[in-house]
Design a protein around this motif. Structure first.
Motif, PDB file in Angstrom:
ATOM      1  N   GLU A 166      -6.703   1.599  -5.837  1.00 18.51           N
ATOM      2  CA  GLU A 166      -7.558   2.021  -6.942  1.00 18.51           C
ATOM      3  C   GLU A 166      -8.424   3.222  -6.546  1.00 18.51           C
ATOM      4  OE1 GLU A 166      -9.785  -1.380  -8.041  1.00 18.51           O
ATOM      5  OE2 GLU A 166      -8.113  -2.397  -9.025  1.00 18.51           O
ATOM      6  N   ARG A 167      -8.870   3.242  -5.299  1.00 22.38           N
ATOM      7  CA  ARG A 167      -9.703   4.358  -4.848  1.00 22.38           C
ATOM      8  C   ARG A 167      -8.899   5.671  -4.882  1.00 22.38           C
ATOM      9  NH1 ARG A 167     -10.937   2.452  -0.167  1.00 22.38           N
ATOM     10  NH2 ARG A 167     -12.775   1.322  -0.908  1.00 22.38           N
ATOM     11  N   ARG A 168      -7.648   5.597  -4.496  1.00 23.33           N
ATOM     12  CA  ARG A 168      -6.803   6.800  -4.516  1.00 23.33           C
ATOM     13  C   ARG A 168      -6.556   7.284  -5.941  1.00 23.33           C
ATOM     14  NH1 ARG A 168      -3.829   3.918  -0.658  1.00 23.33           N
ATOM     15  NH2 ARG A 168      -2.208   3.507  -2.222  1.00 23.33           N
ATOM     16  N   ARG A 169      -6.558   6.333  -6.876  1.00 26.03           N
ATOM     17  CA  ARG A 169      -6.339   6.703  -8.274  1.00 26.03           C
ATOM     18  C   ARG A 169      -7.636   7.157  -8.944  1.00 26.03           C
ATOM     19  NH1 ARG A 169      -2.651   1.470 -10.070  1.00 26.03           N
ATOM     20  NH2 ARG A 169      -0.753   2.049  -8.956  1.00 26.03           N
ATOM     21  N   GLY A 170      -8.749   7.041  -8.220  1.00 26.47           N
ATOM     22  CA  GLY A 170     -10.017   7.481  -8.767  1.00 26.47           C
ATOM     23  C   GLY A 170     -10.670   6.494  -9.689  1.00 26.47           C
ATOM     24  N   LEU A 171     -10.289   5.190  -9.549  1.00 29.63           N
ATOM     25  CA  LEU A 171     -10.884   4.164 -10.406  1.00 29.63           C
ATOM     26  C   LEU A 171     -12.164   3.655  -9.792  1.00 29.63           C
ATOM     27  CD1 LEU A 171      -7.684   2.207 -11.457  1.00 29.63           C
ATOM     28  CD2 LEU A 171      -8.884   3.979 -12.712  1.00 29.63           C
ATOM     29  N   VAL A 203       2.415  -9.143  -0.301  1.00 29.78           N
ATOM     30  CA  VAL A 203       1.169  -8.719   0.345  1.00 29.78           C
ATOM     31  C   VAL A 203       1.478  -8.067   1.692  1.00 29.78           C
ATOM     32  CG1 VAL A 203      -0.990  -9.520   1.402  1.00 29.78           C
ATOM     33  CG2 VAL A 203      -0.280 -10.420  -0.817  1.00 29.78           C
ATOM     34  N   ALA A 204       2.391  -8.665   2.453  1.00 28.31           N
ATOM     35  CA  ALA A 204       2.759  -8.098   3.759  1.00 28.31           C
ATOM     36  C   ALA A 204       3.429  -6.739   3.600  1.00 28.31           C
ATOM     37  CB  ALA A 204       3.671  -9.069   4.504  1.00 28.31           C
ATOM     38  N   MET A 205       4.314  -6.618   2.617  1.00 27.52           N
ATOM     39  CA  MET A 205       5.047  -5.359   2.427  1.00 27.52           C
ATOM     40  C   MET A 205       4.144  -4.234   1.952  1.00 27.52           C
ATOM     41  SD  MET A 205       8.528  -6.885   0.688  1.00 27.52           S
ATOM     42  CE  MET A 205       9.242  -5.259   0.439  1.00 27.52           C
ATOM     43  N   ASP A 206       3.105  -4.589   1.182  1.00 25.42           N
ATOM     44  CA  ASP A 206       2.215  -3.561   0.632  1.00 25.42           C
ATOM     45  C   ASP A 206       1.035  -3.230   1.550  1.00 25.42           C
ATOM     46  OD1 ASP A 206       3.803  -3.429  -1.583  1.00 25.42           O
ATOM     47  OD2 ASP A 206       2.520  -4.691  -2.843  1.00 25.42           O
ATOM     48  N   ALA A 207       0.868  -4.004   2.626  1.00 28.91           N
ATOM     49  CA  ALA A 207      -0.290  -3.812   3.511  1.00 28.91           C
ATOM     50  C   ALA A 207      -0.311  -2.383   4.053  1.00 28.91           C
ATOM     51  CB  ALA A 207      -0.249  -4.813   4.657  1.00 28.91           C
ATOM     52  N   LYS A 208      -1.534  -1.858   4.218  1.00 30.45           N
ATOM     53  CA  LYS A 208      -1.695  -0.448   4.548  1.00 30.45           C
ATOM     54  C   LYS A 208      -1.788  -0.154   6.042  1.00 30.45           C
ATOM     55  CE  LYS A 208      -1.398   0.588   0.323  1.00 30.45           C
ATOM     56  NZ  LYS A 208      -0.121   1.128  -0.150  1.00 30.45           N
ATOM     57  N   ASP A 209      -1.889  -1.164   6.879  1.00 29.09           N
ATOM     58  CA  ASP A 209      -1.850  -0.895   8.320  1.00 29.09           C
ATOM     59  C   ASP A 209      -1.052  -1.992   9.012  1.00 29.09           C
ATOM     60  OD1 ASP A 209      -3.561  -3.107   9.160  1.00 29.09           O
ATOM     61  OD2 ASP A 209      -5.264  -1.929   8.492  1.00 29.09           O
ATOM     62  N   ARG A 210      -0.722  -1.735  10.255  1.00 24.68           N
ATOM     63  CA  ARG A 210       0.188  -2.611  10.995  1.00 24.68           C
ATOM     64  C   ARG A 210      -0.423  -3.996  11.209  1.00 24.68           C
ATOM     65  NH1 ARG A 210       4.645  -2.580  14.061  1.00 24.68           N
ATOM     66  NH2 ARG A 210       4.695  -3.624  16.084  1.00 24.68           N
ATOM     67  N   TYR A 211      -1.689  -4.048  11.535  1.00 20.56           N
ATOM     68  CA  TYR A 211      -2.344  -5.342  11.760  1.00 20.56           C
ATOM     69  C   TYR A 211      -2.257  -6.218  10.515  1.00 20.56           C
ATOM     70  CZ  TYR A 211      -6.223  -8.631  11.586  1.00 20.56           C
ATOM     71  OH  TYR A 211      -6.980  -9.749  11.390  1.00 20.56           O
ATOM     72  N   ARG A 223      -7.957  -5.819  -0.194  1.00 22.51           N
ATOM     73  CA  ARG A 223      -8.204  -4.511   0.414  1.00 22.51           C
ATOM     74  C   ARG A 223      -7.111  -3.517   0.033  1.00 22.51           C
ATOM     75  NH1 ARG A 223      -8.548  -0.884   4.867  1.00 22.51           N
ATOM     76  NH2 ARG A 223      -6.505  -1.371   5.708  1.00 22.51           N
ATOM     77  N   THR A 224      -5.876  -3.982  -0.029  1.00 25.72           N
ATOM     78  CA  THR A 224      -4.772  -3.099  -0.417  1.00 25.72           C
ATOM     79  C   THR A 224      -4.964  -2.577  -1.829  1.00 25.72           C
ATOM     80  OG1 THR A 224      -3.236  -4.301   1.035  1.00 25.72           O
ATOM     81  CG2 THR A 224      -2.278  -2.942  -0.709  1.00 25.72           C
ATOM     82  N   ARG A 225      -5.329  -3.468  -2.750  1.00 24.78           N
ATOM     83  CA  ARG A 225      -5.511  -3.050  -4.136  1.00 24.78           C
ATOM     84  C   ARG A 225      -6.739  -2.155  -4.293  1.00 24.78           C
ATOM     85  NH1 ARG A 225      -6.812  -7.117  -6.996  1.00 24.78           N
ATOM     86  NH2 ARG A 225      -6.593  -8.871  -5.573  1.00 24.78           N
ATOM     87  N   ARG A 226      -7.782  -2.434  -3.515  1.00 24.33           N
ATOM     88  CA  ARG A 226      -8.987  -1.595  -3.572  1.00 24.33           C
ATOM     89  C   ARG A 226      -8.662  -0.178  -3.103  1.00 24.33           C
ATOM     90  NH1 ARG A 226     -12.069  -4.054   0.014  1.00 24.33           N
ATOM     91  NH2 ARG A 226     -12.719  -5.644  -1.478  1.00 24.33           N
ATOM     92  N   ASP A 227      -7.887  -0.056  -2.031  1.00 22.53           N
ATOM     93  CA  ASP A 227      -7.503   1.270  -1.541  1.00 22.53           C
ATOM     94  C   ASP A 227      -6.643   1.997  -2.567  1.00 22.53           C
ATOM     95  OD1 ASP A 227      -8.881   0.757   0.754  1.00 22.53           O
ATOM     96  OD2 ASP A 227      -7.114   0.337   1.984  1.00 22.53           O
TER      97      ASP A 227
END
Length: 372
Positions: free
Chosen positions: A367-372, A293-301, A361-365
């Motif tokens: 999926e959004r990029r994939r257009g799901l 989860v930490a490695m895949d997180a999309k922002d620094r926070y 939130r990471t998985r939602r982002d």
């Protein structure tokens, strides 16, 4: 379009984390049932009920946007610090430390709440800092104060175990933030050199625990009793254990604190090396998921928060396992999700809920990029 066989809300859950947490809690349940002589009370049933309640809490937390915790963490930090000061004045003594606030049927240990709050506070601090400032002294002294103030107050209770865990998880978050390695090496050398000066100021029982670690046999019926009986229980389990409900050390009350700090010893006596490996695998799955989860997180926070929260669970497990095997002083750290106790389980499940929220939130982002 055919409906999916599994509803998306169910399929989207982080099942490796949930199943490993449930497995550990279930193993704790059966061990507590055995430790009570084959009875649901006083430990096994409350343990299962707490897990159910805190699992619901974790799931609820997972649906809150991670940035919201970043916004409220300054107020949460101050609020828990106030509670820690109140504990020193009117707290209830338990396990030799004044760490609890008594609210009738509920006992709250504010120092447990400080663990995830401190990590979130440090993550928020470093994520807002410009990268060029990470290499300056301004990156270390505010974080040092954020860690040091609650640690000093908790030491006054006195609760050495919680202070150590708070320090380790805080330093881990600082390390993940990218502070220069030489600062950590220098700090470690300084602490090592200061130990002889700090030792005389420790409480007598804390000094005993450190000294007895070097040779438990020098006082096997006194200060070395806990470690001696723990290692006997673990060793007597062998490969496959003595059999469920057949642990002699625990059932004959030779093993102290078998339902909290030394639950691993009670488990290993009955389930042996195979049981110990099962616990380590369960913890390993949970920690591997948190690291991912930490490695895949999309922002620094979110990366810093996830890494720090995972480190809390890791240090719970590492300190407890080293403690029961005689590799670390007995400092009163429970084994996550197995040991009896509501406050520690609450902390672990809050960490789990926060990690699930970041993962969601990471998985939602993605999926959004994939257009799901």
């Amino acid at each position: 379009m055919a409906l999916p066989l599994v509803p998306r809300a169910i399929a989207a859950q982080p099942w490796p984390a949930l199943l490993s947490a449930a497995f550990l809690a279930a193993f704790g349940f059966v061990t507590l049932y055995s430790a009570a002589g084959g009875s649901l009370l006083p430990w096994a049933f409350p343990h299962a009920a707490r897990f159910g309640v805190f699992l619901g809490l974790a799931l609820a937390i997972s649906y809150v946007r991670p940035s919201w915790f970043r916004e409220i963490v300054p107020y949460a930090y101050v609020g828990v610090m106030v509670l820690l000061v109140v504990v020193l004045a009117v707290g209830v003594v338990g396990g030799g430390a004044r760490s609890w606030l008594d609210f009738g049927p509920i006992r709250l240990q504010p120092s447990e709440l400080m663990k995830p709050i401190l990590v979130i506070a440090l993550a928020a601090f470093y994520s807002a800092m410009p990268p060029r400032h990470i290499q300056t002294f301004g990156a270390i002294w505010p974080a040092g104060l954020m860690i040091g103030i609650p640690v000093v107050v908790i030491l006054l209770q006195p609760d050495l175990g919680t202070s150590l865990l708070l320090t380790f998880s805080g330093i881990t978050t600082m390390f993940l933030a990218g502070l220069p390695l030489k600062w950590f090496i220098g700090g470690g050398v300084a602490v090592g050199g200061a130990v002889p000066a700090i030792f005389p100021f420790l409480m007598p029982h804390q000094q005993e625990r450190i000294l007895i670690l070097l040779d438990p046999s020098q006082d096997p019926l006194g200060a070395g009793y806990h470690i001696t009986q723990s290692t006997i229980a673990i060793g007597s389990g062998g490969i496959t254990g003595q059999g469920y409900l057949n642990g002699t050390q625990s059932h004959l009350n030779f093993l102290p604190e078998q339902h909290t700090d030394f639950i691993f010893s009670a488990m290993a006596e009955e389930w042996g090396l195979l049981g110990g490996i099962a616990v380590l695998v369960g913890l390993g799955v949970l920690l591997r998921w948190g690291t991912r989860v930490a490695m895949d997180a999309k922002d620094r926070y979110e990366m810093l928060a996830a890494g720090g929260l995972t480190s809390i669970i890791f240090f719970y497990a590492a300190i407890n396992l080293m403690m029961v095997m005689g590799l670390a002083p007995v400092v009163g750290i429970p084994l996550p999700l197995l040991s009896y106790g509501g406050s520690a389980m609450m902390t672990v499940m809050i960490c789990l809920g926060l990690l699930m929220g970041i993962d969601r939130r990471t998985r939602r982002d993605r999926e959004r990029r994939r257009g799901l």
